[in-house]
Design a protein around this motif. Structure first.
Motif, PDB file in Angstrom:
ATOM      1  N   ARG A  16       0.804  -1.217   0.000  1.00  0.00           N
ATOM      2  CA  ARG A  16       0.000   0.000   0.000  1.00  0.00           C
ATOM      3  C   ARG A  16       0.841   1.273   0.000  1.00  0.00           C
ATOM      4  NH1 ARG A  16      -5.036  -0.317   1.965  1.00  0.00           N
ATOM      5  NH2 ARG A  16      -5.139   1.801   1.090  1.00  0.00           N
ATOM      6  N   ALA A  17       2.039   1.202   0.557  1.00  0.00           N
ATOM      7  CA  ALA A  17       2.908   2.378   0.631  1.00  0.00           C
ATOM      8  C   ALA A  17       4.334   1.935   0.910  1.00  0.00           C
ATOM      9  CB  ALA A  17       2.429   3.339   1.721  1.00  0.00           C
ATOM     10  N   VAL A  18       5.282   2.743   0.453  1.00  0.00           N
ATOM     11  CA  VAL A  18       6.702   2.487   0.669  1.00  0.00           C
ATOM     12  C   VAL A  18       7.329   3.785   1.175  1.00  0.00           C
ATOM     13  CG1 VAL A  18       8.878   1.734  -0.378  1.00  0.00           C
ATOM     14  CG2 VAL A  18       6.694   0.842  -1.246  1.00  0.00           C
ATOM     15  N   ALA A  19       8.164   3.685   2.207  1.00  0.00           N
ATOM     16  CA  ALA A  19       8.852   4.866   2.737  1.00  0.00           C
ATOM     17  C   ALA A  19      10.308   4.520   3.005  1.00  0.00           C
ATOM     18  CB  ALA A  19       8.176   5.360   4.019  1.00  0.00           C
ATOM     19  N   ALA A  20      11.208   5.371   2.541  1.00  0.00           N
ATOM     20  CA  ALA A  20      12.643   5.121   2.697  1.00  0.00           C
ATOM     21  C   ALA A  20      13.316   6.391   3.187  1.00  0.00           C
ATOM     22  CB  ALA A  20      13.256   4.668   1.373  1.00  0.00           C
ATOM     23  N   ALA A  21      14.050   6.289   4.297  1.00  0.00           N
ATOM     24  CA  ALA A  21      14.796   7.410   4.851  1.00  0.00           C
ATOM     25  C   ALA A  21      16.257   7.286   4.455  1.00  0.00           C
ATOM     26  CB  ALA A  21      14.652   7.442   6.373  1.00  0.00           C
ATOM     27  N   ALA A  22      16.772   8.298   3.767  1.00  0.00           N
ATOM     28  CA  ALA A  22      18.171   8.312   3.316  1.00  0.00           C
ATOM     29  C   ALA A  22      18.583   6.951   2.769  1.00  0.00           C
ATOM     30  CB  ALA A  22      19.094   8.724   4.455  1.00  0.00           C
ATOM     31  N   PRO A  23      17.876   6.445   1.754  1.00  0.00           N
ATOM     32  CA  PRO A  23      18.171   5.090   1.279  1.00  0.00           C
ATOM     33  C   PRO A  23      19.537   4.988   0.613  1.00  0.00           C
ATOM     34  CG  PRO A  23      16.686   6.200  -0.246  1.00  0.00           C
ATOM     35  CD  PRO A  23      16.828   7.108   0.957  1.00  0.00           C
ATOM     36  N   ALA A  24      20.185   3.841   0.817  1.00  0.00           N
ATOM     37  CA  ALA A  24      21.423   3.547   0.098  1.00  0.00           C
ATOM     38  C   ALA A  24      21.025   3.080  -1.299  1.00  0.00           C
ATOM     39  CB  ALA A  24      22.217   2.469   0.835  1.00  0.00           C
ATOM     40  N   ALA A  25      20.517   4.012  -2.077  1.00  0.00           N
ATOM     41  CA  ALA A  25      19.925   3.672  -3.373  1.00  0.00           C
ATOM     42  C   ALA A  25      20.981   3.538  -4.470  1.00  0.00           C
ATOM     43  CB  ALA A  25      18.887   4.738  -3.773  1.00  0.00           C
ATOM     44  N   ASP A  26      21.988   4.394  -4.449  1.00  0.00           N
ATOM     45  CA  ASP A  26      23.024   4.383  -5.473  1.00  0.00           C
ATOM     46  C   ASP A  26      24.338   3.975  -4.812  1.00  0.00           C
ATOM     47  OD1 ASP A  26      24.959   4.901  -7.402  1.00  0.00           O
ATOM     48  OD2 ASP A  26      23.996   6.730  -8.118  1.00  0.00           O
ATOM     49  N   LEU A  27      24.689   2.707  -4.917  1.00  0.00           N
ATOM     50  CA  LEU A  27      25.871   2.201  -4.220  1.00  0.00           C
ATOM     51  C   LEU A  27      27.164   2.707  -4.829  1.00  0.00           C
ATOM     52  CD1 LEU A  27      24.834  -1.470  -3.384  1.00  0.00           C
ATOM     53  CD2 LEU A  27      24.437   0.632  -2.100  1.00  0.00           C
ATOM     54  N   LYS A  28      27.170   2.935  -6.127  1.00  0.00           N
ATOM     55  CA  LYS A  28      28.372   3.506  -6.743  1.00  0.00           C
ATOM     56  C   LYS A  28      28.666   4.877  -6.146  1.00  0.00           C
ATOM     57  CE  LYS A  28      28.671   1.506 -11.397  1.00  0.00           C
ATOM     58  NZ  LYS A  28      28.662   1.851 -12.834  1.00  0.00           N
ATOM     59  N   ALA A  29      27.646   5.722  -6.102  1.00  0.00           N
ATOM     60  CA  ALA A  29      27.830   7.076  -5.570  1.00  0.00           C
ATOM     61  C   ALA A  29      28.225   7.025  -4.102  1.00  0.00           C
ATOM     62  CB  ALA A  29      26.543   7.876  -5.754  1.00  0.00           C
ATOM     63  N   LEU A  30      27.615   6.107  -3.341  1.00  0.00           N
ATOM     64  CA  LEU A  30      27.909   6.005  -1.913  1.00  0.00           C
ATOM     65  C   LEU A  30      29.369   5.675  -1.670  1.00  0.00           C
ATOM     66  CD1 LEU A  30      26.842   5.947   1.017  1.00  0.00           C
ATOM     67  CD2 LEU A  30      26.346   3.510   0.675  1.00  0.00           C
ATOM     68  N   LEU A  31      29.887   4.667  -2.395  1.00  0.00           N
ATOM     69  CA  LEU A  31      31.283   4.275  -2.186  1.00  0.00           C
ATOM     70  C   LEU A  31      32.254   5.320  -2.722  1.00  0.00           C
ATOM     71  CD1 LEU A  31      31.484   0.407  -2.711  1.00  0.00           C
ATOM     72  CD2 LEU A  31      31.436   1.715  -0.594  1.00  0.00           C
ATOM     73  N   GLN A  32      31.914   5.935  -3.862  1.00  0.00           N
ATOM     74  CA  GLN A  32      32.807   6.947  -4.415  1.00  0.00           C
ATOM     75  C   GLN A  32      32.919   8.153  -3.485  1.00  0.00           C
ATOM     76  OE1 GLN A  32      31.237   7.503  -8.484  1.00  0.00           O
ATOM     77  NE2 GLN A  32      33.218   6.780  -9.221  1.00  0.00           N
ATOM     78  N   THR A  33      31.786   8.540  -2.880  1.00  0.00           N
ATOM     79  CA  THR A  33      31.790   9.686  -1.972  1.00  0.00           C
ATOM     80  C   THR A  33      32.702   9.453  -0.775  1.00  0.00           C
ATOM     81  OG1 THR A  33      29.539  10.304  -2.603  1.00  0.00           O
ATOM     82  CG2 THR A  33      30.334  11.123  -0.482  1.00  0.00           C
TER      83      THR A  33
END
Length: 398
Positions: free
Chosen positions: A225-242
């Motif tokens: 019925r609904a999805v909620a994500a707080a600061a999701p680790a959505a882009d792992l490439k960007a996360l590791l590069q940062t």
């Protein structure tokens, strides 16, 4: 005449007051439930030991459950062990907790919130359900219980009980999140229905996004019925590069790259090809430590590795680049309305990276609500975003 934004401000003020009142009960409740938690410690090892038939059954079926003594106020709770599947569809076992409010459920059964927790580590001992207070990390639990929802929280496969490492393995985590809902439905006194809300933070944000993407094919009997994500680790490439050259990158990279080397060994993921010799030597010890309880020890090991962790950028080096992309959310659209929360003071998941995910989801035609909180950090966004979560759930009619 009252303007629309004035009405919205009044509504948010009322919601904020209600949320704060609910949160005020948490401190008093923790003391009471910890007494029960202490009484349960002796039986933990036996519960987390898998029986011989642990893998024999359908995904989501219960292996075992036990009622818990230390519970949130006005609630009942169970520790659960249940069956799930990994990214290849092979059977695995996961553990977690299920919590329901006291009182009669609706005729159709209670709506279930399946919670995806943020990073606690990757070792079995880092499972939230093993903690002295197994509910304290379920962000917003009191608010959700007071809305009449059941709450189920997976540990993810490989934590709590034996199983393959699933850290940032999107498909496995997502299926664990969905199968936890099925497992809760097998507890008669939980009295759950088929309506589901997916809610997660950081690593858990990635998990619930993958759960939402896979739900229609994997668990068609569940109504997301609904999805909620707080600061999701959505882009792992960007996360590791940062964070390639800081302590966070060494810690997350240690957990993630080790998991990928185990799960994707047949695709050439060899730690010796991406880590420096000193980083490779530190991996066994780092992966035995839990993020929340061993943060000082982790930093002591990670600090000397900053700038000397990897031999090349995993986001541009194969097979790591492809594996990180495959485990980044956003590959498949889903129908359920989505709330994404982001703290503007978040130094781990950068607002710009979350905004890119939101833009991509909107471009796929998804119903996305994006809310930011100016003072929220990575650690506080799920709590400081509860006002927005409640408002979102009210608006979508869950």
């Amino acid at each position: 005449m009252s303007r629309p934004h004035d009405a919205r401000r009044r509504r948010r003020t009322a919601i904020a007051a209600a949320v704060l009142a609910v949160l005020a009960t948490v401190v008093a409740g923790i003391e009471l439930r910890v007494v029960g938690d202490l009484l349960e410690r002796d039986g933990l090892a036996a519960f987390y030991t898998q029986p011989a038939d642990a893998l024999d059954g359908a995904p989501g079926s219960l292996v075992k459950s036990e009622p818990l003594l230390g519970v949130p106020m006005d609630a009942r709770a169970w520790r659960i062990m249940y069956r799930s599947t990994d990214l290849d569809g092979d059977p695995v076992v996961s553990t977690g907790v299920a919590v329901v409010p006291l009182g009669p459920p609706p005729d159709e059964g209670r709506t279930v919130v399946s919670w995806g927790h943020p990073t606690t580590g990757s070792a079995s001992e880092c499972a939230p359900s093993l903690g002295l207070d197994p509910y304290i990390g379920i962000e917003g639990m009191r608010v959700l219980l007071d809305r009449g929802y059941a709450v189920v929280a997976t540990d993810y496969t490989g934590m709590g009980t034996a199983g393959p490492d699933s850290y940032l393995i999107g498909a496995t985590e997502g299926q664990n999140v969905l199968d936890a809902v099925r497992a809760a439905s097998e507890i008669p006194d939980a009295e759950t229905g088929s309506d589901v809300i997916l809610w997660g933070h950081s690593q858990g944000g990635q998990a619930v996004l993958f759960a939402a993407e896979r739900a229609a094919a994997y668990a068609p009997e569940l109504d997301i019925r609904a999805v909620a994500a707080a600061a999701p680790a959505a882009d792992l490439k960007a996360l590791l590069q940062t964070h390639l050259d800081d302590v966070s990158g060494v810690t997350i990279g240690s957990y993630a790259l080790t998991a990928y080397s185990e799960i994707y060994a047949d695709r050439g993921a060899d730690l010796a090809d991406i880590l420096t010799p000193q980083a490779l030597a530190a991996q066994p010890q780092m992966n035995e430590l839990c993020l929340l309880t061993h943060i000082d020890q982790l930093h002591d090991i990670a600090d000397p590795l900053v700038g000397a962790f990897v031999t090349s950028d995993p986001a541009t080096t194969e097979p790591w680049a492809t594996l990180l992309e495959e485990n980044s959310a956003g590959g498949t659209a889903f129908d359920a309305p989505l709330l994404v929360l982001q703290g503007l003071d978040d130094q781990l998941v950068k607002p710009a990276d979350t905004e890119k995910y939101v833009a991509s989801a909107e471009a796929m035609g998804m119903d996305v609500t994006y809310r930011t909180v100016s003072i929220a950090t990575h650690g506080t966004i799920a709590y400081l975003g509860l006002i927005d979560l409640v408002e979102f759930l009210d608006r979508v009619g869950v």
